[in-house]
Design a protein around this motif. Structure first.
Motif, PDB file in Angstrom:
ATOM      1  N   ALA A 132       0.839  -1.206   0.000  1.00 18.20           N
ATOM      2  CA  ALA A 132       0.000   0.000   0.000  1.00 18.20           C
ATOM      3  C   ALA A 132       0.874   1.256   0.000  1.00 18.20           C
ATOM      4  O   ALA A 132       0.606   2.214  -0.736  1.00 18.20           O
ATOM      5  N   LEU A 163      -6.454   2.306   0.679  1.00 19.80           N
ATOM      6  CA  LEU A 163      -6.154   1.164  -0.194  1.00 19.80           C
ATOM      7  C   LEU A 163      -5.866  -0.094   0.623  1.00 19.80           C
ATOM      8  O   LEU A 163      -6.253  -1.197   0.238  1.00 19.80           O
ATOM      9  N   GLU A 166      -8.542  -2.586   1.361  1.00 12.50           N
ATOM     10  CA  GLU A 166      -9.109  -3.342   0.242  1.00 12.50           C
ATOM     11  C   GLU A 166     -10.563  -3.012  -0.017  1.00 12.50           C
ATOM     12  O   GLU A 166     -11.466  -3.833   0.205  1.00 12.50           O
ATOM     13  N   LEU A 194      -6.044   1.343  -9.536  1.00 16.06           N
ATOM     14  CA  LEU A 194      -6.932   0.624  -8.614  1.00 16.06           C
ATOM     15  C   LEU A 194      -7.488  -0.617  -9.294  1.00 16.06           C
ATOM     16  O   LEU A 194      -7.702  -0.621 -10.500  1.00 16.06           O
TER      17      LEU A 194
END
Ligand SMILES: Nc1ncnc2c1ncn2[C@@H]1O[C@H](COP(=O)(O)OP(=O)(O)OP(=O)(O)O)[C@@H](O)[C@H]1O
Ligand SMILES: [Mg+2]
Lengths: 255, 289, 334
Positions: A132, A163, A166, A194
């Protein structure tokens, strides 16, 4: 829309007598990229607050993957994959950069009950928070205290936390606002990369970014959803131009 | 039975009025400056000391003693405002405010104890107030009636001040939206200082007229520190009607508890506090912040 | 924040062991130092350790969770009373009593936590005070269990491991207390660096953000209150075991306020801060307050004001600052 992940049904939000969101309905499907635009004070952030559960709407309902979540607490929505970031950065100031993101990872994996072990360095956890941070190009800052970061870097970290959770539905509140161009390009890259199946709703004032990112644009003015359509339609729409786009649309039209 | 209830009611009312007079200043300060002032009781205590001194050593009359006590307390408190309180208005976190103001209270207690000794200081009442009054079913000290009148007058005058004067308009504007008020050119620092003086003056006034019920001694500041804070919390910071309601309710809880189950001390008082705070976390009549 | 600086190598797991070893070494060294400085006043030192546990317990909720409380002594005092009564009822094994104190503290902590962490700001502060005062009033009332204002006396614990008696010199009590403090401190270091501990700090920093990563704030805070209760309960148990009496002062408002003063003096949000603050404060108190208790109050007040104005992060941050200066001076030398 069969695969609707996020759906708002007649959502209204009032503060005292002031109606900040007025009868808003729309839905966003899997993999969609939607921009939410509108002048300052239109009620965009308020709408994100309602969707994410920080505010309970005065009327209407929020559905997540077909389930009515209007009455659910924030944490349950997060568990279901509804993640947001903040217009004004909110970070955990007494933790390091790595801990900020790792905490999100561990929370998602249900490890924050652990009192005696320190799974932060467990390979599977570590891999995720490093990834991340890496996506936003701040892996080298991992051991810094948050207070030592520049503003642009803090914005990157805010998104990295998002991020790391998830998301299935990601709500971004002006992710690139006030960010120096070096960092804002990193943010844009990260958004471009993404996972394609998640739904993203992004509030953004920068129309270049909106055109680049969104396939569909929602326009909010005075709390009402005055228009939704694809970016080209938006620029041609009279009411939207009057309410918001103004000179930008004219300039673009002329060119 | 009915007489007992009425009796409790009267005692509760006079006690509640003292709580109100002292606490309302704290409440306004919290509403406007958002400062948890744990030294508020210490100012009431200073007022009591000054009045006692004026009456017994300087030999002035009761009304003048009250005026001197109020002005003297404001004069003593002002340097503290200038040097310390200003730093914590509106911005500091709660813990900082608690610590700084407990520190101030401790210093005041220590100094009072050093200069005046640990004994209780009496505030002799004028003959008009010292006798009993026959209410038919019960004798009641005239002083209690005086306290109730003081309470009602304080509430009324404050209401006039806040509702009808220029100062009140600015005060309300600043409470509703401090940053906005500042940008509208309201000099908040002056407003804050004036409010602080008002709060401290009210505390001193309450300390003097309430001395029969809350005796003046060095640990006064510590003993009632919590009580005043509780009144503000239960009433809702910044609300005059809230403070009146809370004072009477808590006066009732305390007095009833002490009448019916004296051996439980303040148990019922704090039980009532927990229940009310749980049911009305923003105060009986408070607003959300 | 020293413990954070020390753990900055967090990403390298090999550092986590020395941190705990260091804690062991430091507590033992402090224990030995205390013994050499006050060989004739071990009672003072055992009392100091007992209060240190209260301050550590307070640090968990105030320093790590951001809960401002003025009623924490309730946990400490109730556990002391429970332990005293257990001992008087014939359960006199010191380790068992310690366990009893921990359990009583946990229960008190959870109950306080359920009440106090429900709200923030003024209602939270007032609830913490109300819980403390409620317990104090009860302790006064239930004199059959607490001895009322005379205190609960005649608590005489049995031999430790069936061998070492709690003698009048207090050696057993002292060694026992140092050992307990050491174990608690090490365990707490683990806890505050665990994901649970980090989450509590995150909640303190920004509870809305914590919710937005999925945290259930209220249950976490209540749980930390429970942990804090265990620590405070152990402190209360040590008090009962070592002094043989439990007085009303152990549940009182002043005890709560003083614990807060010690914590802030040392530095809230750091276990080292809690340790340093309570030691410095109590040693200071030992010398000064005996001279004149009223000057003592003035001095504590002035100290508090000074800490807030000049060292808002406590002595531990000053220590860190000095260490940093020294290090950079050394580094500048070729
Ligand atoms: N908690 C609140 N209480 C009262 N009014 C509020 C609250 N939150 C927002 N508002 C008001 O609602 C209106 C909409 O605010 P919002 O932040 O949603 O606008 P926005 O579209 O995000 O604007 P911007 O582009 O400046 O971020 C504003 O007038 C604001 O003052
Ligand atoms: Mg906004």
């Amino acid at each position: 829309m069969s695969q609707s992940l996020l759906e708002l049904r007649n959502v209204s939000m009032s503060f005292g007598g002031m109606r900040v969101n007025d009868d808003i309905s729309f839905s966003i499907g899997k993999g969609e990229r939607v921009a939410l635009i509108g002048p300052n004070g239109a009620g965009k952030t308020t709408l994100v607050n309602v969707i994410s559960g920080d505010l309970t709407p005065s009327q209407g309902a929020v559905h997540l993957a077909g389930v009515d979540v209007t009455a659910l607490p924030i944490s349950d929505r997060v568990d279901a994959g509804l993640i947001r970031t903040f217009q004004i950065t909110r970070l955990f100031k007494s933790l390091t950069v790595a801990q900020n993101v790792a905490l999100a990872v561990m929370q998602r994996k249900g490890l924050t009950r652990s009192m005696f072990s320190s799974p932060i360095d467990r390979p599977d956890v570590r891999l995720e928070w490093e990834r991340a941070l890496g996506m936003l190009g701040i892996a080298h800052l991992a051991d810094r205290q948050v207070s030592q970061l520049a503003y642009g870097q803090q914005r990157l970290l805010d998104l990295a936390i998002g991020l790391a959770l998830e998301p299935k539905v990601l709500l971004l509140d002006e992710p690139a606002a006030g960010v120096p161009s070096e960092e804002s390009s990193k943010i844009i890259e990260a958004i471009d990369r993404l996972p394609s199946d998640i739904a993203v709703l992004m509030i953004e004032h920068d129309m270049d970014l909106v055109f680049r990112f969104a396939r569909r644009v929602l326009v909010l003015a005075n709390g009402k959803l005055i228009f939704q359509g694809n970016p080209t339609e938006v620029t041609h729409h009279q009411e939207v131009r009057r309410a918001y786009l103004g000179s930008y649309a004219d300039a673009r039209h002329a060119s | 039975m009915a007489w007992t209830a009425l009796s409790i009611g009267l005692d509760a009312l006079s006690y509640g009025m003292v709580l109100f007079i002292i606490s309302i200043g704290l409440s306004i300060m919290m509403g406007l400056m958002r400062v948890v002032n744990l030294a508020h009781g210490a100012f009431a205590m200073i007022g009591g000391y000054l009045a006692s001194f004026a009456l017994k050593s300087a030999g002035v009359g009761y009304p003048l003693a009250i005026v001197l006590a109020v002005l003297g307390t404001i004069a003593i408190a002002f340097p503290l405002e200038f040097l310390l309180y200003r730093r914590i208005y509106r911005k500091s976190d709660e813990l900082t405010q608690i610590l700084l103001t407990i520190g101030i209270a401790f210093v005041i207690i220590g100094v009072a104890n050093y200069i005046l000794g640990p004994t209780t200081k009496s505030i002799p009442l004028p003959s008009l107030l010292s006798g009993p009054v026959d209410l038919g079913f019960r004798m009641i000290p005239a002083h209690r009636i005086f306290v109730m009148i003081c309470g009602v007058c304080t509430a009324g005058l404050l209401w006039l001040l806040i509702d009808r004067t220029e100062f009140g308009i600015r005060l309300r504007a600043a409470v509703d939206n401090g940053d906005m008020a500042e940008s509208l050119g309201i000099k908040t620092q002056i407003l804050f200082s004036a409010t602080f003086a008002l709060a401290v003056g009210l505390a001193a006034f309450g300390g003097v007229v309430g001395a029969e019920l809350l005796p003046v001694e060095p640990f006064y500041a510590l003993r009632y520190m919590v009580t005043f804070l509780v009144v503000v919390s239960v009433g809702g910071a910044g609300s005059i009607p809230g403070a009146v309601a809370a004072s009477i309710l808590l006066g009732l809880a305390d007095t009833t508890g002490k009448y019916l189950a004296p051996e439980y001390g303040e148990f019922f008082f704090y039980l009532a506090v927990i229940l009310v705070v749980f049911l009305f976390p923003n105060g009986l009549l408070g607003r959300r912040h | 924040m020293t413990d954070r600086i020390m753990v900055d190598g967090m990403s390298a797991p090999r550092f986590s062991v020395p941190l705990e070893l260091r804690a062991v070494a430091i507590t033992l060294a402090l224990g030995a130092l205390g013994y050499t400085l006050f060989p004739d006043d071990l009672a003072f030192l055992t009392r100091l350790i007992s209060i240190t546990l209260l301050v550590l317990s307070l640090d968990l909720v105030t320093g790590y969770c951001g809960v401002a409380t003025l009623g924490h002594a309730a946990i400490y005092g109730v556990s002391a009373y429970v332990v005293g009564n257990a001992c008087l009822a014939g359960h006199s094994d010191p380790l068992l009593l310690l366990l009893v104190g921990a359990v009583a503290g946990a229960v008190m902590g959870l109950v306080s936590g359920l009440l106090v962490t429900r709200f923030k700001g003024l209602p939270q502060l007032v609830l913490s005070i109300a819980v403390g005062q409620l317990i104090a009033a009860l302790a006064n009332k239930l004199s059959s269990l607490t001895g009322g204002s005379d205190g609960l006396s005649g608590i005489s614990p049995g031999r430790l491991f069936g061998v070492y008696a709690f003698d009048m010199y207090g050696r057993t009590g002292y060694v026992f207390s140092v050992a307990v403090l050491m174990v608690v401190f090490v365990v707490l270091l683990r806890i505050v660096h665990s994901p649970f501990g980090l989450l509590c700090q995150a909640i303190k920093d920004d509870s809305l953000r914590a919710r937005m990563i999925g945290a259930r704030v209220y249950p976490r805070l209540v749980l930390m209150y429970g942990v804090s209760g265990v620590v405070g309960g152990i402190g209360g148990a040590l008090n009962a075991i070592n002094t043989g009496v439990v007085g009303l002062d152990s549940v009182g408002f002043e005890r709560s306020a003083e614990a807060l003063v010690m914590l802030v003096l040392g530095g809230a949000g750091s276990l080292w801060g809690a340790l340093i603050g309570s030691i410095v404060f109590q040693v200071f108190e030992h010398y000064v307050s005996a001279a004149n208790p009223f000057h003592w109050m003035t001095m504590v007040g002035a100290l508090l004001i000074a800490v807030v104005l000049f060292a808002p992060k406590g002595l531990v941050s000053l220590g860190g600052l000095l260490a940093g200066r020294a290090a950079s001076l050394l580094r500048r030398r070729p």
